[in-house]
Write an enzyme that holds these catalytic residues in place. Structure first.
Site, PDB file in Angstrom:
ATOM      1  N   ASP A   1       0.861  -1.192   0.000  1.00  0.00           N
ATOM      2  CA  ASP A   1       0.000   0.000   0.000  1.00  0.00           C
ATOM      3  C   ASP A   1       0.891   1.233   0.000  1.00  0.00           C
ATOM      4  O   ASP A   1       2.083   1.160   0.360  1.00  0.00           O
ATOM      5  CB  ASP A   1      -0.906   0.020   1.243  1.00  0.00           C
ATOM      6  CG  ASP A   1      -1.892   1.194   1.204  1.00  0.00           C
ATOM      7  OD1 ASP A   1      -2.633   1.319   0.221  1.00  0.00           O
ATOM      8  OD2 ASP A   1      -1.896   2.005   2.150  1.00  0.00           O
ATOM      9  N   SER A   2       0.301   2.364  -0.380  1.00  0.00           N
ATOM     10  CA  SER A   2       1.050   3.618  -0.354  1.00  0.00           C
ATOM     11  C   SER A   2       1.464   3.974   1.080  1.00  0.00           C
ATOM     12  O   SER A   2       2.445   4.678   1.274  1.00  0.00           O
ATOM     13  CB  SER A   2       0.184   4.743  -0.924  1.00  0.00           C
ATOM     14  OG  SER A   2      -1.003   4.850  -0.164  1.00  0.00           O
TER      15      SER A   2
ATOM     16  N   CYS B   1     -11.215   2.878  -0.500  1.00  0.00           N
ATOM     17  CA  CYS B   1      -9.849   3.298  -0.175  1.00  0.00           C
ATOM     18  C   CYS B   1      -9.519   2.593   1.124  1.00  0.00           C
ATOM     19  O   CYS B   1     -10.317   2.608   2.073  1.00  0.00           O
ATOM     20  CB  CYS B   1      -9.773   4.811   0.005  1.00  0.00           C
ATOM     21  SG  CYS B   1      -8.167   5.340   0.651  1.00  0.00           S
TER      22      CYS B   1
ATOM     23  N   HIS C   1      -7.663   3.232   3.478  1.00  0.00           N
ATOM     24  CA  HIS C   1      -7.530   4.046   4.687  1.00  0.00           C
ATOM     25  C   HIS C   1      -8.875   4.291   5.375  1.00  0.00           C
ATOM     26  O   HIS C   1      -8.919   4.568   6.568  1.00  0.00           O
ATOM     27  CB  HIS C   1      -6.939   5.419   4.346  1.00  0.00           C
ATOM     28  CG  HIS C   1      -5.465   5.417   4.118  1.00  0.00           C
ATOM     29  ND1 HIS C   1      -4.886   4.797   3.041  1.00  0.00           N
ATOM     30  CD2 HIS C   1      -4.454   5.974   4.837  1.00  0.00           C
ATOM     31  CE1 HIS C   1      -3.574   4.981   3.101  1.00  0.00           C
ATOM     32  NE2 HIS C   1      -3.288   5.683   4.169  1.00  0.00           N
TER      33      HIS C   1
HETATM   34  N1  DGL Z   1      -4.948   3.591   0.560  1.00  0.00           N
HETATM   35  C1  DGL Z   1      -4.984   4.025  -0.780  1.00  0.00           C
HETATM   36  C2  DGL Z   1      -6.213   3.544  -1.519  1.00  0.00           C
HETATM   37  O1  DGL Z   1      -6.774   2.522  -1.177  1.00  0.00           O
HETATM   38  C3  DGL Z   1      -4.812   5.485  -1.061  1.00  0.00           C
HETATM   39  C4  DGL Z   1      -4.084   6.308  -0.144  1.00  0.00           C
HETATM   40  C5  DGL Z   1      -3.272   7.333  -0.862  1.00  0.00           C
HETATM   41  O2  DGL Z   1      -3.829   8.320  -1.350  1.00  0.00           O
HETATM   42  O3  DGL Z   1      -2.087   7.101  -0.909  1.00  0.00           O
HETATM   43  O4  DGL Z   1      -6.600   4.163  -2.477  1.00  0.00           O
END
Ligand code: DGL
Length: 278
Positions: free
Chosen positions: A14-15, A196, A198
């Site tokens: 993940d980022s 997302c 997060h």
């Molecule tokens: N967690 C990432 C997602 O599912 C995005 C977070 C980011 O913007 O880096 O899209």
């Protein structure tokens, strides 16, 4: 490039911290396997970055996880899945090693919404990058042409999570704003997808501002179930995954910060290692 041939852990990328929500579900459903998590925290967020940059970073992450011994990598980031996965699968994998696999989180999520919505009106909450890619609209429409899909980007939600602000008044303001916006776009929505990784960290606030008749879909469990099915259908991939129930975490940022945050996602002590990617 020479890659290790022996069996290895499942790579989860993940980022930043968001993919830990997916990792938690994977370990709950499939605890027997070893996992290697990679968070590109130094370069997060990806959500506002261009296609080319997200693709380049994701390719570096996948290659890093292959070099660390993974034969299977889950791109546990919707933005990276939306912008980079297909190109990596079609262009890079054949050159890197056609026998390894890279899977994303969008398809398993799209597959379940058809069984959840009754009104056939679905809302997608995601980063700007994921919304602009139209990946969810396309995947859901392919599987369920009768479903109306509306999307809303939530640009402040990832920074709120990355900066531990998920319980703050600021979170109240931004969560209410985006939920109201998507429900104004389509008042018939009965299913809201947290597209997302997060966003599950904001679940308390999301529930607070979402009417009770709306089902909120978090991805972790669906991604885990989908992986379970995938592995039982692909014994040649499953054979290359080691089974000692271990977890190793790599971050491109400060390890102390990563460890302090990861514990909130995984409810266990983490001792991450720093890694540079290029
Ligand atoms: N967690 C990432 C997602 O599912 C995005 C977070 C980011 O913007 O880096 O899209």
């Amino acid at each position: 490039m020479k890659l290790p041939q022996q069996a290895g852990p499942i790579g989860v990328f993940d980022s930043g911290y968001g993919g830990l929500t997916i990792l938690g579900s994977l370990r709950k459903h499939l605890p027997q396997y070893d996992y290697l998590y990679l968070g590109d925290n130094a370069r997060a967020p990806y959500g506002t970055r261009s296609f080319d940059v997200v693709y380049r970073y994701t390719r570096q992450a996948v290659t890093t996880l292959f070099q660390q011994g993974c034969h299977l990598v889950i791109v546990a980031c919707n933005t990276a899945s939306a912008k980079a996965l297909r190109t990596i699968q079609q262009t890079d994998l054949p050159k890197l090693d056609p026998k390894r696999r890279v899977l994303g989180v969008i398809r398993p999520t799209a597959e379940v919404v058809g069984n959840i919505t009754h009104s056939r009106h679905v809302g997608i909450l995601a980063t700007t990058g994921t919304v602009m890619s139209h990946s969810y609209d396309m995947e859901i429409k392919k599987l369920f042409p009768d479903i109306t899909v509306n999307s809303q980007d939530c640009p402040m939600w990832v920074p709120l999570v990355e900066n531990f602000e998920f319980d703050s008044e600021g979170a109240d303001y931004f969560v209410r704003l985006r939920i109201n916006q998507i429900l104004e776009k389509d008042p018939k929505i009965d299913t809201l997808v947290l597209a997302c990784t997060h966003y599950p960290l904001l679940i308390k606030k999301i529930k607070k501002y979402t009417p009770d008749n709306i089902t909120i879909v978090s991805q972790g469990e669906y991604v885990a179930r989908s992986l379970e099915t995938y592995l039982s259908n692909h014994p040649e991939i499953e054979r290359n995954i080691t089974r000692n129930s271990t977890l190793r975490c790599l971050t491109t940022e400060n390890t102390d910060k990563f460890d302090a945050t990861a514990i909130r996602f995984l409810q266990q002590d983490i001792h991450s290692e720093n890694i540079a990617m290029s």
